[in-house]
Design a protein around this motif. Structure first.
Motif, short mmCIF file in Angstrom:
data_model
loop_
_atom_site.label_atom_id
_atom_site.label_comp_id
_atom_site.label_asym_id
_atom_site.label_seq_id
_atom_site.Cartn_x
_atom_site.Cartn_y
_atom_site.Cartn_z
N GLU A 1 -6.73 -0.78 0.13
CA GLU A 1 -6.20 -1.19 1.42
C GLU A 1 -7.17 -2.11 2.15
O GLU A 1 -6.76 -3.10 2.77
CB GLU A 1 -5.91 0.06 2.26
CG GLU A 1 -5.13 -0.22 3.52
CD GLU A 1 -4.64 1.04 4.19
OE1 GLU A 1 -3.99 0.94 5.23
OE2 GLU A 1 -4.91 2.14 3.64
N ILE B 1 0.83 -1.19 0.00
CA ILE B 1 0.00 0.00 0.00
C ILE B 1 0.87 1.26 0.00
O ILE B 1 0.59 2.23 -0.71
CB ILE B 1 -0.95 -0.01 1.21
CG1 ILE B 1 -1.86 -1.26 1.17
CG2 ILE B 1 -1.79 1.25 1.24
CD1 ILE B 1 -2.74 -1.32 -0.05
N MET C 1 2.78 -4.17 5.65
CA MET C 1 1.77 -3.11 5.54
C MET C 1 1.89 -2.10 6.66
O MET C 1 1.25 -1.05 6.63
CB MET C 1 0.37 -3.73 5.57
CG MET C 1 -0.06 -4.44 4.31
SD MET C 1 -1.67 -5.18 4.49
CE MET C 1 -2.66 -3.71 4.75
N TRP D 1 -7.04 -5.50 0.43
CA TRP D 1 -5.80 -6.20 0.79
C TRP D 1 -5.87 -6.75 2.21
O TRP D 1 -5.45 -7.87 2.48
CB TRP D 1 -4.62 -5.24 0.65
CG TRP D 1 -3.30 -5.86 0.95
CD1 TRP D 1 -2.61 -5.81 2.12
CD2 TRP D 1 -2.49 -6.65 0.07
NE1 TRP D 1 -1.45 -6.50 2.04
CE2 TRP D 1 -1.34 -7.02 0.79
CE3 TRP D 1 -2.65 -7.05 -1.25
CZ2 TRP D 1 -0.35 -7.80 0.22
CZ3 TRP D 1 -1.64 -7.83 -1.81
CH2 TRP D 1 -0.51 -8.19 -1.08
N GLU D 2 -6.41 -5.95 3.12
CA GLU D 2 -6.54 -6.40 4.50
C GLU D 2 -7.51 -7.57 4.60
O GLU D 2 -7.28 -8.54 5.35
CB GLU D 2 -7.02 -5.24 5.37
CG GLU D 2 -7.31 -5.61 6.81
CD GLU D 2 -6.11 -6.14 7.56
OE1 GLU D 2 -6.30 -6.85 8.56
OE2 GLU D 2 -4.97 -5.84 7.14
#
Length: 420
Positions: A187, A2, A260, A190-191
């Protein structure tokens, strides 16, 4: 990842807008520069062509109604016209109130007579001159005061520079905020992906443990026919394979979390990286011998990094194990650790078959294998997660990892980490 996306977004926005801004202001400045030069040279030419007594002695505005358009343009610059004979003696002048020191004027006239150019602009003296032969024995030299033009262009350049700096500072703040807002969905996705991998891996551990335990019980049962036992053994092998995959997925989820910046590395302690690399190389010495190669070490002493010892050890083992697997034995596997000013570099080289250029860009992708030889069927390959984990470990420790591969130099992985 990110952070890298945000950085690229900001760089792209700054580059595009700054290019447009510089182009616009630069074009405006060039246009102003060309206009002023045209006015200056028109004034010089007007003084060359005109009658000496008719030339204005003072600067006049271009919109003066007493002059024609061409005359007004030529009279908008204060010009001193001097007629000199073939011996350099001043014959006549328009007596324009141009303040030039007599010694400077004398040197300038001498230079004009010797110069190979018919016109020049001296930025240091803020003077422009032009010469032309008026008759067989007379030359006319016209000198113009360019101080106002030079100062005006300089002021314009400074203003443009200030505008660019202020605009870029404001744009930087805006682009940083905009990148944060734009990448929120990325984000979150992705999380969610990382959480899914971690949760799914945790959930798979229990049934896999049950399957493995049942397979052990069945393997120990002497009543199972010999023909059926191979199915039990095959199931047990696949269960172990699945267990290893789940463990690596969990490790990958942890390194994603660290890279991250959501949790960082699990520990932040001083690690003697030199001793760690030497220990890992010693551990793989016998493994390298079994695979038909050997290990050579060149490890700088006293290299320390701050991070998680378990992760850093895993990083070293992944790279050395990978090099031993794919070495052709022509040259030993080389493990090198060098210290630089604020970083250290761990380099692991092997002489195996070179990796194709198109594969290098994807080598750190998850589940990526360059060819069938890197599958687990031949006993050499893993799950395609080792290098992805290595990259996650390096990134989470503030470093980076890259690879080069050629026929001559072989394949070299280079990990760069900040030193303690």
């Amino acid at each position: 990842m990110i952070k890298t996306l945000k950085r690229k977004f900001v760089i792209i926005i700054m580059s595009l807008v700054s290019a447009v801004l510089i182009t616009v202001l630069g074009s405006s400045y060039v246009s102003a520069w060309q206009t002023q030069h045209e006015i200056m040279y028109d004034a010089l030419q007007h003084a060359i062509d005109g009658e000496l007594n008719d030339l204005p002695r003072l600067s006049m505005r271009p919109n003066d109604a007493a002059l024609s358009a061409d005359e007004a343009r030529g009279a908008s610059i204060l010009v001193l016209a001097i007629d000199i004979d073939e011996y350099g003696v001043v014959v006549a002048t328009n007596q324009a109130p141009l303040l030039i020191d007599s010694s400077v004027l004398s040197e300038l006239l001498d230079y004009v007579q010797q110069s190979q150019n018919d016109t020049e602009w001296d930025k240091s003296l803020h003077l422009a001159w032009q010469r032309a032969q008026k008759s067989s024995t007379t030359w006319r030299v016209v000198i113009a005061d360019t101080l106002a033009i030079d100062m005006g262009l300089r002021s314009l350049a400074i203003k443009d520079l200030v505008i660019v700096c202020l605009a870029m500072a404001a744009l930087l703040l805006i682009s940083i905020g905009l990148s944060t807002w734009v990448l929120v969905p990325v984000e979150q996705a992705w999380e969610q992906q990382r959480r899914f991998v971690a949760d799914a891996s945790h959930e798979l551990k229990t049934p896999l443990a049950v399957i493995s335990a049942n397979m052990q019980i069945l393997s120990a049962d002497t009543q199972i026919p010999t023909e059926a036992r191979r199915w039990v053994d095959s199931t047990a092998d696949e269960a172990e394979h699945m267990k290893g995959l789940v463990e690596e997925l969990l490790e990958l989820a942890r390194t994603d979390e660290g890279s991250m910046g959501t949790a960082g590395v699990r520990q932040q302690v001083d690690v003697d990286f030199s001793s760690m690399v030497e220990s890992c190389a010693l551990e793989f010495d016998a493994i390298a011998f079994e695979r038909g190669t050997s290990l050579e070490e060149d490890i700088a002493e006293g290299v320390h990094v701050v991070g998680d010892p378990e992760w850093l050890q895993r990083l070293c083992k992944i790279l050395i194990d990978n090099a031993c697997k794919y070495s052709d034995g022509a040259r030993p596997v080389r493990v090198t650790l060098v210290a630089e000013s604020r970083h250290c570099k761990l380099m692991v080289n092997n002489s195996g078959a070179p990796i194709d250029e198109e594969d290098l860009a994807h080598l750190f992708d998850r589940f990526y294998r360059t060819d069938k030889a890197r599958s687990r069927n031949n006993g050499a390959g893993g799950f395609g997660l080792g290098l992805a984990i290595a990259k996650g470990i390096a990134t989470s420790h503030g470093g980076d990892i890259n690879v080069t591969s050629t026929d001559v130099q072989g394949t070299t992985f280079v990990v760069t980490l900040p030193t303690a």
